[in-house]
Scaffold this active site. Structure first.
Site, PDB file in Angstrom:
ATOM      1  N   LYS A  81       2.848 -50.302 -17.428  1.00  0.00           N
ATOM      2  CA  LYS A  81       3.267 -48.936 -17.136  1.00  0.00           C
ATOM      3  C   LYS A  81       4.792 -48.831 -17.145  1.00  0.00           C
ATOM      4  CE  LYS A  81      -0.578 -47.649 -14.078  1.00  0.00           C
ATOM      5  NZ  LYS A  81      -1.082 -46.513 -14.849  1.00  0.00           N
TER       6      LYS A  81
ATOM      7  N   ARG B  22     -12.170 -48.483 -14.824  1.00  0.00           N
ATOM      8  CA  ARG B  22     -13.539 -48.347 -15.343  1.00  0.00           C
ATOM      9  C   ARG B  22     -14.177 -49.699 -15.611  1.00  0.00           C
ATOM     10  NH1 ARG B  22     -11.226 -44.750 -20.167  1.00  0.00           N
ATOM     11  NH2 ARG B  22      -9.752 -44.349 -18.491  1.00  0.00           N
TER      12      ARG B  22
HETATM   13  N1  BES Z   1      -4.637 -46.017 -11.849  1.00  0.00           N
HETATM   14  C1  BES Z   1      -4.440 -45.334 -13.062  1.00  0.00           C
HETATM   15  C2  BES Z   1      -4.645 -43.826 -12.957  1.00  0.00           C
HETATM   16  C3  BES Z   1      -3.702 -43.065 -12.076  1.00  0.00           C
HETATM   17  C4  BES Z   1      -2.612 -42.435 -12.607  1.00  0.00           C
HETATM   18  C5  BES Z   1      -3.954 -42.928 -10.727  1.00  0.00           C
HETATM   19  C6  BES Z   1      -1.757 -41.714 -11.799  1.00  0.00           C
HETATM   20  C7  BES Z   1      -3.118 -42.217  -9.902  1.00  0.00           C
HETATM   21  C8  BES Z   1      -2.031 -41.613 -10.432  1.00  0.00           C
HETATM   22  C9  BES Z   1      -5.395 -45.847 -14.126  1.00  0.00           C
HETATM   23  O1  BES Z   1      -5.793 -47.168 -14.019  1.00  0.00           O
HETATM   24  C10 BES Z   1      -4.726 -45.700 -15.444  1.00  0.00           C
HETATM   25  O2  BES Z   1      -3.732 -46.348 -15.654  1.00  0.00           O
HETATM   26  N2  BES Z   1      -5.262 -44.857 -16.306  1.00  0.00           N
HETATM   27  C11 BES Z   1      -4.724 -44.603 -17.576  1.00  0.00           C
HETATM   28  C12 BES Z   1      -5.859 -44.560 -18.571  1.00  0.00           C
HETATM   29  C13 BES Z   1      -5.418 -44.536 -20.002  1.00  0.00           C
HETATM   30  C14 BES Z   1      -4.780 -45.844 -20.376  1.00  0.00           C
HETATM   31  C15 BES Z   1      -6.629 -44.285 -20.866  1.00  0.00           C
HETATM   32  C16 BES Z   1      -4.023 -43.256 -17.512  1.00  0.00           C
HETATM   33  O3  BES Z   1      -4.492 -42.356 -16.815  1.00  0.00           O
HETATM   34  O4  BES Z   1      -2.959 -43.127 -18.133  1.00  0.00           O
HETATM   35 ZN    ZN Z   2      -4.421 -48.487 -15.026  1.00  0.00          ZN
END
Ligand code: BES
Ligand code: ZN
Ligand code: ZN
Length: 498
Positions: free
Chosen positions: A277, A351
């Site tokens: 990230k 997931r």
């Molecule tokens: N934990 C994150 C989602 C999240 C984002 C929670 C902001 C709380 C606040 C999750 O694991 C994630 O990184 N999701 C990605 C999915 C994508 C790579 C398909 C996302 O939402 O960007």
């Molecule tokens: Zn994630």
């Protein structure tokens, strides 16, 4: 804080402050406010006339009694327009008033039952909401602050004055159980990742089991391998912190059947893995275990409320870190049910661990499943921070869940689960891939989970937008919200009662 019921006259109580209310648009004080006004020779009436007291929701006006009544201060709280009053507003207004008075050094507080009788609000509903407002609104996460701050006293005693003491006491008890469970979840979520590792989460589960007489079981890597939990093992392989799979059970009826499985995402830190990230805001990912914390805390509430129903919480817990041993984009892993997953983005890790937990819920024969997860940024984009996203394969269960949330103020909005979305997850070389395209990300994530649930009645709750807040508002304070602990508890209570 001790919260107690009392009968008698609110203006005769000797406390640091009493709380009375005023509704927007009313020309004169009513009820307890009128009684206080009388003793104060019309001060409240005067302030209403001058426009100082408008009665707007959450407006607090402090009046010093200067010896004219036993209480040192009178806080007049605005409850908004009478015909718009509901228990959520009561919960929020009591929270705001309590925080305000805490800032003034008030240690003992008394209030009549706010709003009962208006818009069919029952006494016990109001008292429960008032209790929740006080307990949730005064929450503070100060564990790591070593300096004792000024203006951060403590309201030690809150007395709710009403007609029937026993009725009040029951409502206070229920409100306390629910709000304290939500606060327990908040504590876990607010804790940074160096204090809340998968192992610490398992310890927290053991602690809850000990305190409340729940059953607990914790799997380590060996057992995960035996069960074929390729999702949880895959995500954890990049981390120095060993994963845990937490099983916390509440038995309310004498049967081995599990009426409800509550599954919660337990990523104690989500760096994204190799698909790392951006650094901005990454610290928020300490809260990526909010779903797991919420299902564990729900069992804490159930253990005290004792409904005749069996509920098991399942929390796959791990970090998602980049390292030389981490999963790589393109890797194929096998979930507990034998399905192969092409991992095209290592940041879509929630997931993967939930897939195994859902398979495990099915293996246990759970009759219904609710999962809670900070799953997608896309859900936050779609619904903002007001509503949790709800997804389901069963309208009856979805309706129950959404209705329970309206009562507790934990709002949800249902999003579609059309088959067409599943096509976006087709992989060329495995059974499914873990991401769709750029659009509808909250829905494709839900469809992914659906593959592991099959026909079991199921609701998936995406709390990515609602698990934390950056503003103090009503009964919410900065940081973790404790969503959806009170709602989940209510759903289970409703299921047990019918
Ligand atoms: N934990 C994150 C989602 C999240 C984002 C929670 C902001 C709380 C606040 C999750 O694991 C994630 O990184 N999701 C990605 C999915 C994508 C790579 C398909 C996302 O939402 O960007
Ligand atoms: Zn994630
Ligand atoms: Zn995540």
């Amino acid at each position: 804080m001790e919260i107690k019921a009392a009968t008698g006259d609110i203006v005769k109580i000797k406390v640091d402050a009493i709380m009375v209310n005023h509704y927007e648009g009313m020309k004169r004080p009513e009820g307890a406010a009128a009684a206080a006004d009388k003793v104060l020779d019309g001060v409240i009436t005067q302030l209403i006339k001058q426009g100082d007291i408008k009665g707007k929701l959450n407006e607090v006006t402090l009046i010093h009694s200067l010896g004219r009544l036993p209480a040192g201060r009178i806080a007049v709280v605005g409850l908004g327009k009478k015909k718009e009053l509901n228990t959520n507003k009561i919960r929020g207004a009591v929270a705001e008033t309590c925080r305000y008075l805490r800032g003034k050094g008030v240690a003992t507080l008394a209030s009549g039952v706010q709003g009962a009788g208006i818009n069919d609000i029952k006494t016990e509903e109001s008292v429960q909401a008032m209790t929740e407002g006080a307990v949730l609104g005064l929450y503070a996460f100060r564990r790591h602050i070593t300096k004792k701050e000024d203006n951060f006293g403590e309201i030690k005693q809150f007395t709710i004055v009403g007609g029937e003491k026993r009725q009040l006491e029951k409502a206070i008890e229920k409100g306390q159980i629910l709000a304290e469970a939500a606060n327990r979840a908040r504590d876990m979520v607010n804790e940074p990742a160096n204090f809340m590792t998968p192992a610490t989460m398992a310890e927290a589960a053991r602690q809850l089991a000990k305190e409340y007489g729940l059953k607990v079981e914790v799997f380590e890597r060996e057992k995960m391998k035996e069960l074929g939990m390729g999702g949880l093992l895959g995500v954890s392989q990049g981390s120095q912190q060993p994963p845990r799979f937490i099983i916390l059970s509440y038995q309310g009826r004498p049967s081995p059947e599990i009426d409800m499985a509550l599954v919660g995402k337990g990523i104690t830190f989500d760096a994204g893995g190799i698909d790392i990230k951006p650094s901005e805001g990454m610290e928020d990912m300490k809260g990526d275990m909010a779903g797991g914390a919420s299902v564990m805390a729900t069992l804490m509430a159930l253990a005290q409320l004792k409904p005749k129903i069996n509920v098991t919480a399942l929390v796959p817990a791990t970090e998602n870190m980049p390292s030389g041993t981490a999963m790589k984009p393109g890797d194929i892993i096998t979930a507990m049910n034998g399905k192969t997953i092409e991992v095209l983005n290592t940041d879509a890790e929630g997931r993967l661990i939930l897939a195994d937990a859902l398979c495990y819920a099915k293996k246990l024969g759970a009759k219904a499943i609710i999962d809670v997860a900070t799953l997608t940024g896309a859900c936050r984009v779609a619904l903002g921070t007001i509503c949790t996203g709800a997804f389901s394969n069963n309208d009856t269960l979805a309706e129950k869940v959404i209705a329970a949330g309206k009562e507790t103020g934990e709002l949800m909005w249902q999003l579609p689960m059309y088959e067409e979305y599943r096509e976006l997850l087709k992989s060329d070389i495995a059974d499914i891939k873990n991401i769709g395209n750029r659009y509808g990300g909250a829905i494709t994530a839900a469809k992914f989970l659906g593959d592991f649930v099959e026909d079991t009645p199921w609701v998936h709750l995406d709390i990515a937008g609602t698990s934390e807040t950056d503003k103090e508002k009503g009964y919410l304070v900065k940081g973790a919200t404790g969503v959806p602990v009170r709602m989940l508890t209510n759903v289970v209570l409703a299921m047990a009662h019918k």
